[in-house]
Design a protein around this motif. Structure first.
Motif, PDB file in Angstrom:
ATOM      1  N   GLU A 108      72.779  40.565 -45.170  1.00 13.70           N
ATOM      2  CA  GLU A 108      72.950  41.577 -44.129  1.00 13.70           C
ATOM      3  C   GLU A 108      72.640  42.978 -44.631  1.00 13.70           C
ATOM      4  O   GLU A 108      72.450  43.905 -43.837  1.00 13.70           O
ATOM      5  CB  GLU A 108      74.377  41.512 -43.575  1.00 13.70           C
ATOM      6  N   ASN A 109      72.561  43.166 -45.954  1.00 15.05           N
ATOM      7  CA  ASN A 109      72.258  44.485 -46.524  1.00 15.05           C
ATOM      8  C   ASN A 109      70.787  44.677 -46.797  1.00 15.05           C
ATOM      9  O   ASN A 109      70.372  45.778 -47.179  1.00 15.05           O
ATOM     10  CB  ASN A 109      73.074  44.687 -47.806  1.00 15.05           C
ATOM     11  N   ALA A 110      69.987  43.635 -46.617  1.00 15.21           N
ATOM     12  CA  ALA A 110      68.551  43.732 -46.871  1.00 15.21           C
ATOM     13  C   ALA A 110      67.884  44.544 -45.758  1.00 15.21           C
ATOM     14  O   ALA A 110      68.285  44.479 -44.592  1.00 15.21           O
ATOM     15  CB  ALA A 110      67.932  42.354 -46.945  1.00 15.21           C
ATOM     16  N   PRO A 111      66.859  45.328 -46.118  1.00 10.53           N
ATOM     17  CA  PRO A 111      66.139  46.059 -45.064  1.00 10.53           C
ATOM     18  C   PRO A 111      65.399  45.105 -44.153  1.00 10.53           C
ATOM     19  O   PRO A 111      64.992  44.015 -44.588  1.00 10.53           O
ATOM     20  CB  PRO A 111      65.160  46.935 -45.860  1.00 10.53           C
ATOM     21  N   PRO A 112      65.204  45.462 -42.899  1.00 11.24           N
ATOM     22  CA  PRO A 112      64.503  44.571 -41.961  1.00 11.24           C
ATOM     23  C   PRO A 112      63.054  44.373 -42.401  1.00 11.24           C
ATOM     24  O   PRO A 112      62.425  45.266 -42.960  1.00 11.24           O
ATOM     25  CB  PRO A 112      64.571  45.301 -40.623  1.00 11.24           C
ATOM     26  N   GLU A 113      62.559  43.162 -42.151  1.00 12.58           N
ATOM     27  CA  GLU A 113      61.163  42.871 -42.482  1.00 12.58           C
ATOM     28  C   GLU A 113      60.247  43.503 -41.455  1.00 12.58           C
ATOM     29  O   GLU A 113      60.573  43.585 -40.282  1.00 12.58           O
ATOM     30  CB  GLU A 113      60.942  41.347 -42.497  1.00 12.58           C
TER      31      GLU A 113
END
Length: 115
Positions: A108-113
């Motif tokens: 959930e902390n990953a930047p959106p693709e």
């Protein structure tokens, strides 16, 4: 999956006999089944009544049927049974995202693709 006592067959324009292997309550679910089968190398066809004004809860009248060639019937049914069994084994929670490749891990902390 289709009840063997009520299996429907149709003839494709090239003369191939197509067998109903599944029925879905709406086009979206039928599209998912069809896409799954096609990802496994089994061409599938969706057939539904042209009465799109019917609510999806009309029982068999509202069903959208998925057909495959007679030669692919047994493999397609086995794949659908396996898919259903794997789905039933998953934890029943709101945190699990299921893909055709199985459960997916979400950061959930990953930047959106980018699309």
């Amino acid at each position: 999956m289709a009840d063997k006592s009520q299996v429907h067959t149709i003839q494709a324009s090239d003369g191939t006999t197509l067998i109903e292997i599944a029925a879905a309550p709406n086009s979206d679910e039928a599209d998912l089944l069809c896409g799954f089968l096609e990802s496994e190398g089994i061409p599938a066809r969706i057939v539904h009544a042209d009465a799109r004004i019917l609510p999806s809860n009309m029982g068999a009248l509202g069903d959208v049927r998925v057909y495959v060639a007679q030669d692919d019937e047994h493999r397609a049914l086995a794949l659908l049974r396996q898919r259903e069994a794997e789905y039933e084994e998953l934890d029943d929670d709101t945190e699990t995202l299921v893909t055709d490749d199985g459960p997916a891990d979400i950061d959930e902390n990953a930047p959106p693709e980018k699309e």
